[in-house]
Motif scaffolding. Structure first.
Motif, PDB file in Angstrom:
ATOM      1  N   ILE A 106       0.846  -1.201   0.000  1.00 32.81           N
ATOM      2  CA  ILE A 106       0.000   0.000   0.000  1.00 32.81           C
ATOM      3  C   ILE A 106       0.879   1.247   0.000  1.00 32.81           C
ATOM      4  O   ILE A 106       0.630   2.201  -0.752  1.00 32.81           O
ATOM      5  CB  ILE A 106      -0.955  -0.006   1.206  1.00 32.81           C
ATOM      6  N   ASN A 107       1.928   1.249   0.825  1.00 34.21           N
ATOM      7  CA  ASN A 107       2.848   2.389   0.876  1.00 34.21           C
ATOM      8  C   ASN A 107       3.537   2.607  -0.462  1.00 34.21           C
ATOM      9  O   ASN A 107       3.662   3.748  -0.927  1.00 34.21           O
ATOM     10  CB  ASN A 107       3.888   2.195   1.979  1.00 34.21           C
ATOM     11  N   ALA A 108       3.984   1.534  -1.091  1.00 34.26           N
ATOM     12  CA  ALA A 108       4.665   1.648  -2.386  1.00 34.26           C
ATOM     13  C   ALA A 108       3.713   2.187  -3.450  1.00 34.26           C
ATOM     14  O   ALA A 108       4.104   3.028  -4.279  1.00 34.26           O
ATOM     15  CB  ALA A 108       5.232   0.294  -2.801  1.00 34.26           C
ATOM     16  N   ASP A 109       2.482   1.707  -3.435  1.00 32.88           N
ATOM     17  CA  ASP A 109       1.495   2.176  -4.416  1.00 32.88           C
ATOM     18  C   ASP A 109       1.128   3.640  -4.172  1.00 32.88           C
ATOM     19  O   ASP A 109       0.943   4.409  -5.121  1.00 32.88           O
ATOM     20  CB  ASP A 109       0.246   1.294  -4.396  1.00 32.88           C
ATOM     21  N   GLN A 110       1.036   4.038  -2.907  1.00 33.11           N
ATOM     22  CA  GLN A 110       0.752   5.444  -2.595  1.00 33.11           C
ATOM     23  C   GLN A 110       1.910   6.325  -3.052  1.00 33.11           C
ATOM     24  O   GLN A 110       1.706   7.420  -3.573  1.00 33.11           O
ATOM     25  CB  GLN A 110       0.495   5.621  -1.104  1.00 33.11           C
TER      26      GLN A 110
END
Length: 152
Positions: A109-113
């Motif tokens: 999720i962090n990488a996609d954000q």
């Protein structure tokens, strides 16, 4: 007799208060209409603000609309992936699969954000490349307020 007068007065006061509240709700807010911003609060759309502030000509607007289309597709795709990852993360609460899966989903999720933020930045780099030399100062002024224009 005094109790009935007090009750009547309370009912009338509540009735007036309710009518006043309804009048405020229906007449106090602008209603969404054509050309209003995404929240329908009378604000122009960011696209319109950027076109106006930079003074884009017809050919620039055409290229800009292409940039917007690409940007929206990328961000929508990443938003969908983040939603799916969040669904998996919260569904995992019921399982006893351990913190490793949770940690991996949160990292995804962090990488996609982060990718969404990079996509936003690249979108504005595209607008920067689109500008003409005489629009340089206008672009600098625009960049100072971008976080207000797109902030949620």
């Amino acid at each position: 007799m005094e109790k009935s007068k007090l009750l009547t007065l309370a009912v009338v006061a509540l009735l007036i208060l309710n009518i006043g509240t309804l009048v405020f709700l229906f007449l106090g807010k602008p209603h969404p209409g054509p050309g209003m911003g995404p929240e329908g609060m009378g604000r122009p759309k960011p696209k319109e603000i950027i076109i106006e502030q930079l003074g884009l000509d017809a050919s620039q607007i055409k290229v800009y609309e292409g940039l917007i289309k690409e940007h929206r597709q990328s961000v929508d795709s990443l938003d969908r992936i983040i939603r799916e990852s969040k669904d998996a993360l919260y569904q995992n609460l019921a399982n006893d699969s351990g913190d490793a899966v949770d940690t991996a989903l949160i990292a995804k999720i962090n990488a996609d954000q982060k990718q969404i933020e990079l996509t936003h930045y690249q979108h504005f780099l595209g607008i920067k490349k689109l500008r003409k030399p005489e629009q340089k100062e206008k672009f600098e002024v625009l960049t100072e307020g971008l976080h207000h224009l797109f902030g949620r």
